[in-house]
Structures are given as C-alpha cells and as structure tokens.
Design a protein around this motif. Sequence first.
Motif, PDB file in Angstrom:
ATOM      1  N   ASN A   1       1.255   8.874  -3.218  1.00  0.00           N
ATOM      2  CA  ASN A   1      -0.191   8.947  -4.025  1.00  0.00           C
ATOM      3  C   ASN A   1      -1.121   9.401  -2.883  1.00  0.00           C
ATOM      4  OD1 ASN A   1       0.900   8.314  -6.833  1.00  0.00           O
ATOM      5  ND2 ASN A   1      -0.053   6.952  -6.664  1.00  0.00           N
ATOM      6  N   ASN A   2      -0.832  10.013  -2.289  1.00  0.00           N
ATOM      7  CA  ASN A   2      -1.314  10.486  -0.806  1.00  0.00           C
ATOM      8  C   ASN A   2      -1.952  11.709  -0.206  1.00  0.00           C
ATOM      9  OD1 ASN A   2       0.848  11.902  -0.062  1.00  0.00           O
ATOM     10  ND2 ASN A   2       1.114  10.985   2.333  1.00  0.00           N
TER      11      ASN A   2
ATOM     12  N   ASN B   1       1.001  -1.288  -0.250  1.00  0.00           N
ATOM     13  CA  ASN B   1       0.151  -0.118  -0.047  1.00  0.00           C
ATOM     14  C   ASN B   1       1.316   1.199   0.157  1.00  0.00           C
ATOM     15  OD1 ASN B   1       1.265   0.641   2.295  1.00  0.00           O
ATOM     16  ND2 ASN B   1      -1.159   0.727   3.434  1.00  0.00           N
TER      17      ASN B   1
ATOM     18  N   GLU C   1      -0.238   4.138  -2.519  1.00  0.00           N
ATOM     19  CA  GLU C   1      -2.305   4.824  -1.690  1.00  0.00           C
ATOM     20  C   GLU C   1      -0.900   5.713   0.105  1.00  0.00           C
ATOM     21  OE1 GLU C   1      -5.399   3.448   1.285  1.00  0.00           O
ATOM     22  OE2 GLU C   1      -4.289   2.342  -0.118  1.00  0.00           O
TER      23      GLU C   1
END
Length: 490
Positions: A380-381, A373, A376
């Motif tokens: 790309n947060n 993850n 994520e």
Amino acid sequence: MYWIHICLLLTCLCAAFAKEEDVVELVDSDFESRMSDYEVALVMFYAPWCGHCKRLKPEYAKAAEDLLRNDPPVMLVKVDCTEGGKESCTKYGVSGYPTLKVFKNGDVLQDYGGPRDAAGIVKYMKAQVGPSSKELETVADFDKFLTAEKDVSVVGFFEKETDLKIAFMKVADKLREKVRFAHTSFKNILEKQGTKNAIILFRPAYLANKFEDDSVTYSEKADADQIQQFIKENYHGLVGHRTYDNKDDFKNPLIVAYYNVDYNKNAKGTNYWRNRILKVAKNHKEYNFAISNKDQFQMELNEFGVEFTKGDKPLVFAKNDKDQKFVMSGDFSIESFEKFVKDLIAEKLEPYLKSEAIPESNDEPVKIAVAKNFDEVVTNNGKDTLIEFYAPWCGHCKKLTPIYDELAKTLQNEDVAIVKMDATVNDVPQPFDVKGFPTLYWAPKDNKNSPVRYEGGRELNDFIKYIAKHATSELKTYDRKGNEKKKTEL
C-alpha cells in the motif's frame, strides 16, 4: 570389555561394507557390457567429494540390499565421474552430482525422479520391473500381496474382461511408481472377497483404527480419471502419515500434528496420539489431517516459530486455503484440539506471522520490510516497488548490497520504492515466491497482486534501465531507455 567393543565395532563395519558391496561399481571399460545384462538398473553418477552423494550412499546401499532379493532383482550401480567413469558421465549428460538415471537393458529409460531414502528408492524401482499390476492367482498370493509391504494396496476384482478392468489397468500404468496395484479374475479370490466387479483400496495394517474402515471400495463408472481421483482421496485416510517424501500429497487446508512419529520403533506410541487426532478429524472433513515426525520436519516447525521441542505431546499447526498459518497454543488434549479445529473452521483464529520487529526508523533510501509492515512498505505504499528478498549469509546478496544502496540513493526522489526483506526470519506473503537468494520482484503501484520476478542484470545501470522502462510514469531524471535527462537551465 575392550575386545567386546572391538568385536562389536568390526561387526558393524562388516555389515556396512556388506551393504556397500551390494552396489555394483562400474567404470568406462565395462559400463556398456555390464549394463546390457541388467533388465532394470538404477545408476548413480557421483563425485566422492560431493556432500549430497555422501548422504545418499548409505540409503542407496540399504536399497541395493533389498532390491537384490526382488523377483526379478533390480541392480543399483554407481559410477565415479571423477575417476574411472568420466567418459560415461559425459556420454549421459551428467552436469551435477549425484545424477540418477533408470536403465533398461543397457539403455536410459528415464531420469530418476523418486525419493532418496532407502524405502522410497526400493518402492520406486520395484515399480519399474514387471507389469504395472500384479496378477493374483491364489488366496495365498492375495494375502501375501496385502502384507508384503507396509503400504496401501489397490486391487481390482474382475469376474471377466470389463470396461472397469480396462480403466483400472490404465490407472495402474499411470500410477505404478507411487501405488501398488494387483488384479485377479480367479474364482477362489473373488469368493473370499465377496465381490466380482470392483476395485478395493486396502490400507496397511499398521494404520488400522476404529474410526475408519480398513478398506474402501470403488464400483462406480468405468472411468480412469474417476478411479484415479478415488485413489487420491482415500490413499492417506482420515489422518495420513506425512513423511518428507510424500509431503506434497497433502494439500491445504491442512492440519498437522508433529510429535515422535516412528512406526518402526514405536508403532503403539505413535498410534496412541494418532487415534486422538482421528477422533476429532472424523467430524471435520473440511480440512485435511496428518501426523509428521517433529525431528524430520524441524525446518517446518521453525516456520511456526518453534526452535526446540520437548515432551511427547503433539504440537499442532495448520494452514488454511489462503496459506495463512495457525498455531494451537497450550498442551495437547482431545478437548483443546477439538476447540482449535472448530475455531479454525469458523475463522475465529488470528493467523500466525513470523516477523522481525518493525524498525523504529525507516528513513534510509533502501526501505526495510518485515512481515508485520509489509502492507505498509510494499503493498500500500502507492509507488512502483523493487523488492529484494535476501538471506544475511548469502554471498550474492552481500555482493549486491552496495549496488542496491546506490540504486536507492539514485532514485530517492522518484516515485519508486527500493525495498529489501530478510526472508529467513520473515514470512514472505503471496504471491511472492522465494526459493533462493537473492530473489527480486518488480511490483507496479497499480498492480501489486501480480509482481514480476526481476531476471535482469545486477549492475546499477541494469537496474536503472529496467526501472526506467517499466515505471508506471516516466522517471524525472531518466528517459524510457534509461538515459539520463539533460538538466534544464533556468
């Protein structure tokens, strides 16, 4: 039977002590006078309680026994920095153990930067004595040079003084610690070899196979850089014997077969599998190939999710030029290996990712990243991110935990993510470089491909000041200097 066991034990102990005696132990009172007698010597400054020193000592002793037979002999010396050698250790700036330094006629020549196994020490130190390239005068000298070591030999054949010879000698001077060099201008050797102006790299006999020549010839431009590149490209052959000491020679993209590689006790069995690797490798030069001992590289196997290996067949793993990892599944065969290599080159394989399971809930102020993850939670947060790579057993990490938790709570309403990742059970993606724990990085939201290693203090206020200064947008509750903003009354 009892006495036989005792005798065998005493024989082993005597052998061990004999090797230990080949290492000269010096103290402050005789260090300078004795060292000046040695043309070249390697000195190990040590402490008796040091674990690394204890592991090095038997290898050091084995190397000493071999180097005493060298012509000229090379002395291996040890100095106890906790007892009789305190002043010498201070004089030569010893700050950690073991520290190894090369001396020439009593003066420090350089810090020792070579391997720490017996064979590696011997090779490195032999390169410190005499000329960088040995002159061969007879055919017997030539034959002896090629067989004296189980290693690559690079020999220059020159009918007369030429620009190629000058360039060759420059390369020999530069690579003397890693490569064995010799040269000759004697007619009988030139005639035997059938060449008058060329450089030949001879591969060691134990790696001989039918898939590549035993030697490779360079007769191109007299250019030192090109000669050095020629040696680099051909040194390990199609399938190199990759050891702990030469592993940095093997660059991605790389395919490695791990099995019971042992050229001392089982050369025939080792080459049985290597020949099968070679049969495939000769047709796929887009990748580098190597074999490695699976026990010596168990830590590497762990990175591919293998904790225990059984059986004799090779396990095959690969890394492409993006450092992505790939695992060959199923039992090894020439057919399955060929398919794996073709699919790898054609980019048909899914990269292997060592990762914990994605957390079912990730609602705490400190977000949990795992390999699966990471994009994520970090990449790309859409937020500036401070990420800690830690190890569960690390004392400094444990000390940091309550401070890191408090930081996350303090900034939970800001456009900043506070993240941590257990780097012992998750693959760390590029470009993050983690070699110790804890390692922290600051990744701005608009430039996640260029994270900056956090080197500041580790108190709460240190983190707040750093984040306040470097945040993409000014924080809601702190100014750029990290001072808390006054609340506006309604």
